[in-house]
Design a protein around this motif. Sequence first.
Motif, PDB file in Angstrom:
ATOM      1  N   ILE A   1      11.792  48.140 -25.259  1.00 58.24           N
ATOM      2  CA  ILE A   1      13.222  48.394 -25.054  1.00 58.24           C
ATOM      3  C   ILE A   1      13.640  49.686 -25.748  1.00 58.24           C
ATOM      4  O   ILE A   1      14.365  50.511 -25.185  1.00 58.24           O
TER       5      ILE A   1
ATOM      6  N   ASP B   1      12.227  52.634 -23.766  1.00 56.78           N
ATOM      7  CA  ASP B   1      12.971  52.848 -22.516  1.00 56.78           C
ATOM      8  C   ASP B   1      14.349  53.444 -22.789  1.00 56.78           C
ATOM      9  O   ASP B   1      14.823  54.306 -22.040  1.00 56.78           O
ATOM     10  N   THR B   2      14.978  52.985 -23.858  1.00 62.15           N
ATOM     11  CA  THR B   2      16.296  53.515 -24.221  1.00 62.15           C
ATOM     12  C   THR B   2      16.208  55.003 -24.547  1.00 62.15           C
ATOM     13  O   THR B   2      17.049  55.806 -24.129  1.00 62.15           O
ATOM     14  N   HIS B   3      15.161  55.364 -25.289  1.00 57.19           N
ATOM     15  CA  HIS B   3      14.983  56.766 -25.662  1.00 57.19           C
ATOM     16  C   HIS B   3      14.692  57.624 -24.433  1.00 57.19           C
ATOM     17  O   HIS B   3      15.246  58.718 -24.279  1.00 57.19           O
TER      18      HIS B   3
ATOM     19  N   ASN C   1      15.576  57.013 -21.352  1.00 60.02           N
ATOM     20  CA  ASN C   1      16.800  57.132 -20.561  1.00 60.02           C
ATOM     21  C   ASN C   1      17.774  58.138 -21.177  1.00 60.02           C
ATOM     22  O   ASN C   1      18.497  58.836 -20.456  1.00 60.02           O
ATOM     23  N   ARG C   2      17.769  58.217 -22.507  1.00 58.48           N
ATOM     24  CA  ARG C   2      18.631  59.191 -23.178  1.00 58.48           C
ATOM     25  C   ARG C   2      18.180  60.620 -22.836  1.00 58.48           C
ATOM     26  O   ARG C   2      19.015  61.498 -22.576  1.00 58.48           O
TER      27      ARG C   2
END
Length: 596
Positions: free
Chosen positions: A105, A108-110, A112-113
């Motif tokens: 998670i 993926d967050t990084h 997407n950033r």
Amino acid sequence: MRFTNEFIEQVRQANDIVSVISDYLVLQRRGRNFWACCPFHNEKTASFSVAADKGFYYCFGCHAHGDVFKFIMMKENISFSEAVERLAERAHIPLPEVEKSADDIARDTHRNRLFEINELAGNFFHNCLVKTHYGEPGLAYFHRRHLSDDTIYSFKLGFAPDSWNKLTDAFEKKGVTGPELVEVGLAKEKNGRYYDAFRNRVMFPIRDGRGRIVGFGGRVLDDSRPKYLNSPETMIFNKRRLLFAMDKAHKAIYEQGRAILVEGYMDVISAHNRGICNVVASLGTAFTDEQARLLQRQAKELVLSYDMDGAGRQATLRAMEIVRNLGMRIRVVSLPQGKDPDEYINSAGPDKFREAVDNAPNVLDYMLMTALQQSDETTLEGKAAITATLLPVLAQVSNRVVLEAFLKKMAARIQIDENAIRSEFNKYVAAHPEAGQQQVTISHSVSQENAAARGGGPNAVSEENILRFLMDHPQSCTRIREKIIPGFFANTVRRRIYEKILAVADAQGMYTTSDIQNNLTPEEAEELARIMVLQDVPVDEAVLLDYVKRFRLAELQKKYKEYSARAAAYGQSNDPRLVDALAACKQILEEMKHWS
């Protein structure tokens, strides 16, 4: 583990290990297996074996081993989950929805950033180009290059203002930090202050296959250096695995069965601008294996449109080397007056460029044509120079029919005896085994390495055959285990593998290769891979049990003689242990009857 064993097995079955490894190596068949020089250590003779029917590879030199997933992990330096994703994509298998770990998670967050920041930057540069006075020089440049406004919008072309801080100041107000801008290559840092990395350049967004901006290329408008500046590689931007405009070109490439590879951003955009949409470019790097595989999934023909100077010829040789095992044909476009595609499309028109592509000679004919232009074939020196120029090209041809036909053609064209040219060719490939024309020679040390790994003992080969049979026939495990106890295995590593197969069978009945591999130590996994690539003779369940029976009877006979001798000795001395020895003899006889 992110994926179920059922999904992993589905991906494994959809990716033939020989096909996957052939994307990286020249494999040659010897018997039932395929062989090559190992990609994981330097060697001149082949120790690397691939068992197509078993799905394993093993190097008898460095002991690299595994299945199709392990090979991709080692070659691409990626995790197991990423290897499963890569191979699922290769086989067009949709990924299942899985519960992600905290690390997944966060990653993926990084990611997407980074995508979000690049998209913001794409909007910033594009708006500067079309909506502000800062972009007027860039807009004028694109219009001089005959680009329509629709193409400028479609490619989201932009302009980086001639300023040190326009982007960094604007993004600070949007909550994008300096370190984030540095990570994606949009800013640089000096003495704790951040400043724009791209200044006074027209900007080309670089997108991945899903159309997401992963980086930028910037071109100056004057003669300053560097002429082109590209984003650095990041978590989401790997130049080796991307082709410029592939997100726009893939449909046309698939429909036409042909990809046109050019050198520059403007070559690509000019082609698309005039309706020629199967055109892509590498990103300022030499053509790579990964890029070739991207194209190979969509097309069977690659047309090169390079500047045919020395560097261009080397690039063509490199492309030949890469695609020789991918089943792709290569042709080379020759444009008049040495023009690049951008110039030619705009001066002669798109139809003329299409005509040049349709009439492009195959790569061998093109290389012969250019060699004839550079050297005088009527002189001895010219004939030698032409031959020397073409030998490296011919060494990349894996099809012997094509090679033989071209040798005849070349000999006739420069009026040299065909045998003389063939002799020079043979000398060249003998001196350059890396060219791949040499037959694969299996290392003499393979049998010695295998014997050392197998170890001694009368049942070593039997142990190997039992394990291989159980991996191939899990449905037979229940019957086999009734006859073969773990104690049969003298080798401790093979005994542990057998015990783990039984344990998995106990827990879930049937099992897959993944089920077993997930329970093995590295030492056990290596031994299983070695066993699975051995050139085995067909063994069915009856044969397996028969030689196990013979071995067991021999062991019992030996044991019976030992206890009989004890009983005789105990009887002569009236030793009370006689009763136990006789009981043991009786028990051994009963067991011998059972095995008989």
